[in-house]
Design a protein around this motif. Structure first.
Motif, PDB file in Angstrom:
ATOM      1  N   GLY A 108       4.822  -2.800  -3.665  1.00 38.49           N
ATOM      2  CA  GLY A 108       4.178  -1.524  -3.417  1.00 38.49           C
ATOM      3  C   GLY A 108       3.223  -1.553  -2.238  1.00 38.49           C
ATOM      4  O   GLY A 108       3.038  -2.577  -1.574  1.00 38.49           O
ATOM      5  N   SER A 109       2.611  -0.399  -1.975  1.00 40.08           N
ATOM      6  CA  SER A 109       1.689  -0.233  -0.852  1.00 40.08           C
ATOM      7  C   SER A 109       0.358   0.318  -1.334  1.00 40.08           C
ATOM      8  O   SER A 109       0.299   1.024  -2.348  1.00 40.08           O
ATOM      9  N   ARG A 164      -3.734   1.485   0.495  1.00 39.79           N
ATOM     10  CA  ARG A 164      -4.627   1.523   1.645  1.00 39.79           C
ATOM     11  C   ARG A 164      -6.070   1.415   1.181  1.00 39.79           C
ATOM     12  O   ARG A 164      -6.524   2.212   0.344  1.00 39.79           O
ATOM     13  N   GLN A 194      -4.181  -1.125   5.616  1.00 46.61           N
ATOM     14  CA  GLN A 194      -2.939  -0.684   5.007  1.00 46.61           C
ATOM     15  C   GLN A 194      -2.157  -1.915   4.575  1.00 46.61           C
ATOM     16  O   GLN A 194      -1.864  -2.790   5.404  1.00 46.61           O
ATOM     17  N   ARG A 246       2.851  -7.330   7.227  1.00 47.42           N
ATOM     18  CA  ARG A 246       2.740  -6.540   5.997  1.00 47.42           C
ATOM     19  C   ARG A 246       1.476  -5.696   5.973  1.00 47.42           C
ATOM     20  O   ARG A 246       1.471  -4.594   5.408  1.00 47.42           O
ATOM     21  N   PHE A 247       0.385  -6.211   6.548  1.00 48.32           N
ATOM     22  CA  PHE A 247      -0.903  -5.514   6.533  1.00 48.32           C
ATOM     23  C   PHE A 247      -1.214  -4.995   7.936  1.00 48.32           C
ATOM     24  O   PHE A 247      -0.858  -5.627   8.945  1.00 48.32           O
ATOM     25  N   THR A 248      -1.922  -3.861   7.985  1.00 48.94           N
ATOM     26  CA  THR A 248      -2.359  -3.294   9.254  1.00 48.94           C
ATOM     27  C   THR A 248      -3.808  -2.856   9.153  1.00 48.94           C
ATOM     28  O   THR A 248      -4.164  -2.081   8.247  1.00 48.94           O
ATOM     29  N   ASN A 266       1.284  -3.274   2.766  1.00 47.73           N
ATOM     30  CA  ASN A 266       2.658  -2.957   2.365  1.00 47.73           C
ATOM     31  C   ASN A 266       3.342  -4.184   1.789  1.00 47.73           C
ATOM     32  O   ASN A 266       2.894  -5.317   2.003  1.00 47.73           O
ATOM     33  N   ASN A 267       4.427  -3.954   1.075  1.00 49.41           N
ATOM     34  CA  ASN A 267       5.233  -5.038   0.511  1.00 49.41           C
ATOM     35  C   ASN A 267       4.330  -6.072  -0.173  1.00 49.41           C
ATOM     36  O   ASN A 267       4.406  -7.280   0.110  1.00 49.41           O
ATOM     37  N   MET A 268       3.522  -5.584  -1.066  1.00 50.96           N
ATOM     38  CA  MET A 268       2.511  -6.435  -1.653  1.00 50.96           C
ATOM     39  C   MET A 268       3.093  -7.435  -2.633  1.00 50.96           C
ATOM     40  O   MET A 268       4.129  -7.182  -3.289  1.00 50.96           O
TER      41      MET A 268
END
Lengths: 107, 115
Positions: B16-17, B19, B81, B66-68, B83-85
């Motif tokens: 999941g994602s 923020r 952010q 994966r992270f921003t 993602n793809n945790m």
């Protein structure tokens, strides 16, 4: 990656004792080494920056020394409130890394 | 008052994602350096990412791709952010200010990745 190795991992000390925590870097990092104190359920708090520079508001019993690969955090005349985990941190090169932590217990 | 306040932590399923936000007061996110640092339960500190005042960003290998990290200057807020945790992303996430030493930290927000 620069590995920071702290020693000891744990130390039980009595009030008013002097404590020394060491941090050894896997390669030279100049003076780009900083120390933090973290108490349970709290955020880390900066104690010493750039190896030996004091921070406003931090008690003078905390001091730091070293350069290159070997660094020391000294706590003179330990107080009960100093029970915490202490971390070193290098900002010389990416990735930024932390030591594994040293937990101080006050007897 | 100089303050950093993180929000957004939650229980999220693997893959999941999420923020995270870090609202700054007392300084300007666009003119300073900010990092995200995480701490898995019972473990030490792990640096995650940094954004420079000029906008350059850097990441730990464990989260690269994966992270921003980003910022909103109008809201004076920093973001992460994710993602793809993965389960190993479970941690308290702190935002921290500083070039070199981190002189201000937020209180942290807990992220749990579990099914």
């Amino acid at each position: 990656e620069i590995v920071l190795t702290q020693s000891p991992d744990f130390q039980s000390v009595t009030p008013k004792e002097k404590v020394t925590i060491t941090c050894r870097a896997s390669q030279s990092i100049g003076s780009n080494l900083h120390w933090y104190q973290q108490k349970p359920d709290q955020s880390p708090k900066l104690l010493i920056k750039s190896a030996s520079q004091s921070i406003s508001g931090v008690p003078s019993r905390f001091s730091g020394s070293g350069s290159g690969t070997d660094f020391t955090l000294t706590v003179n005349s330990l107080e009960a409130e100093d029970a915490a985990t202490y971390y070193c941190h290098q900002s010389n090169i990416f990735p930024i890394t932390f030591g594994q932590g040293t937990r101080l217990e006050i007897k | 008052e100089v303050q950093l306040v993180e929000t957004g932590g939650d229980l999220i399923q693997p893959g999941g994602s999420l923020r995270l936000s870090c609202a700054a007061s007392g300084f300007t996110v666009s003119s300073d350096y900010f990092s995200w640092v995480r701490q898995a339960p019972g473990k030490g500190l792990e640096w995650v990412s940094v954004i420079y005042s000029g906008g350059a960003t850097y990441y730990a290998d464990s989260v690269k791709g994966r992270f921003t990290i980003s910022r909103d200057t109008a809201k004076n807020t920093l973001y992460l952010q994710m993602n793809n945790m993965r389960a190993e992303d479970t941690a308290v996430y702190y935002c921290a200010r500083g070039w070199g030493a981190f002189d201000h930290w937020g209180q942290g927000t807990l992220v749990t990745v579990s099914s």
